[in-house]
Scaffold this active site. Structure first.
Site, mmCIF file in Angstrom:
data_model
loop_
_atom_site.group_PDB
_atom_site.id
_atom_site.type_symbol
_atom_site.label_atom_id
_atom_site.label_comp_id
_atom_site.label_asym_id
_atom_site.label_seq_id
_atom_site.Cartn_x
_atom_site.Cartn_y
_atom_site.Cartn_z
ATOM 1 N N GLY A 1 1.930 -49.320 7.049
ATOM 2 C CA GLY A 1 1.759 -48.145 6.212
ATOM 3 C C GLY A 1 1.684 -46.911 7.094
ATOM 4 N N THR A 2 2.048 -45.783 6.527
ATOM 5 C CA THR A 2 2.111 -44.591 7.381
ATOM 6 C C THR A 2 1.165 -43.479 6.935
ATOM 7 O OG1 THR A 2 4.138 -44.034 6.174
ATOM 8 C CG2 THR A 2 4.389 -45.051 8.312
ATOM 9 N N THR A 3 1.677 -42.343 6.498
ATOM 10 C CA THR A 3 0.896 -41.106 6.520
ATOM 11 C C THR A 3 -0.185 -40.996 5.443
ATOM 12 O OG1 THR A 3 2.903 -40.082 7.370
ATOM 13 C CG2 THR A 3 1.123 -38.622 6.706
ATOM 14 N N ALA B 1 9.453 -42.908 8.524
ATOM 15 C CA ALA B 1 8.537 -43.936 8.040
ATOM 16 C C ALA B 1 7.645 -43.450 6.903
ATOM 17 C CB ALA B 1 7.675 -44.448 9.183
#
Length: 279
Positions: free
Chosen positions: A51-53, A226
């Site tokens: 998972g990213t931001t 991403a």
């Protein structure tokens, strides 16, 4: 004794007399193999969705915590609609960046940790205490983090003692820092933080704060592959949560959709987003 326990359905006395207000300590004493940091990993490189931001900002009266919906595995999109922001309890929330499956498991364990403490002690932890407990959990995962399975969350909540919203960020070793005004973590955090740095003001309204985090996630998605931006065709929008003295609230799908569409429509006029004053 074992047969009697099975037939009556009653738990052994050790399970009914916890020696600690920490659920992690209790689990470590009775079933240590269930702790995320004690899992045995396969040999070689471990590929897992990430998972990213995640972004957060405070405003007078509370704090907003939000995240995009994309999970990636290498250069591939592993999932387009993952959820990365979860309530920790009534007055706090966690946003996860890093190894997705492990992060979700850690959040569930953190939720149990806070619930266990409340039941054993008859009182809730302070926001500072919750932040410290999460730091300990992240530190216990250091072995996996060194093998590439890191979890780096943002923690935010309403501090009843100080009567304000607060944000805490972490590194892979469990090191904790309080952030003032706004914060971001994940692969797109550098772009999201730059966006918030120009747009944040200490006198934001709740509506402006929710708009700010969506603008920041949009900017992160614009420069970081991403991070997923609002997907108007699939109806996938950022998860936006607000925590005030009334507790945790997640914006409804309709509210998130309206917010995302408003930001996206304005980007048709200004593709690079709102302009901050030079002076």
């Amino acid at each position: 004794m074992e047969a009697n326990t099975r037939s009556t359905g009653r738990l052994p006395a050790a399970f009914l007399t916890p020696g600690s207000s920490s659920f992690m300590d209790f689990l470590g004493a009775h079933s240590p193999e269930l702790l995320p940091g004690n899992r045995r990993l396969p040999e070689g490189v471990v590929e897992a969705p990430h998972g990213t931001t995640i972004v957060a900002t405070t405003f007078p009266g509370g704090v907003v915590l939000a995240g995009d919906r994309r999970a990636t595995m290498g250069n591939m999109i592993a999932q387009r609609d993952i959820e990365k922001v979860f309530p920790a309890d009534e007055y706090s929330a966690v946003g996860i960046a890093g190894t997705a499956g492990l992060a979700v498991e850690m959040v569930k364990l953190f939720q149990l940790e806070l619930e266990h403490f409340e039941k054993v002690e008859g009182a809730t932890l302070s926001l500072e205490g919750k932040a410290n407990r999460l730091s300990t959990m992240i530190r216990s995962n250091l072995g996996m983090a060194m093998q590439g399975l890191a979890v780096v969350p943002l923690f935010a909540g309403w501090d009843e003692g100080k009567e304000k919203g607060r944000i805490f960020s972490y590194d892979v070793t469990g090191g904790r820092s309080e952030e003032h005004g706004f914060a971001a973590t994940g692969s797109g955090s550098i772009f999201a933080r730059g966006s918030m740095k120009k747009l944040y003001r200490p006198d934001l309204t709740e509506e402006q704060a929710t708009t700010l985090v969506v603008q920041a996630l949009y900017d992160a998605a614009d420069d970081d592959s991403a991070t997923g931006g609002p997907d108007l065709y699939r109806h996938i929008y950022p998860i936006v949560t607000v925590i005030t003295d009334e507790g945790f609230r997640r914006l409804s799908d309709e509210e998130s959709q309206e917010l995302a569409r408003t930001v996206t429509n304005r980007r048709l006029e200004q593709p690079d987003g709102p302009r901050a004053a030079l002076l």
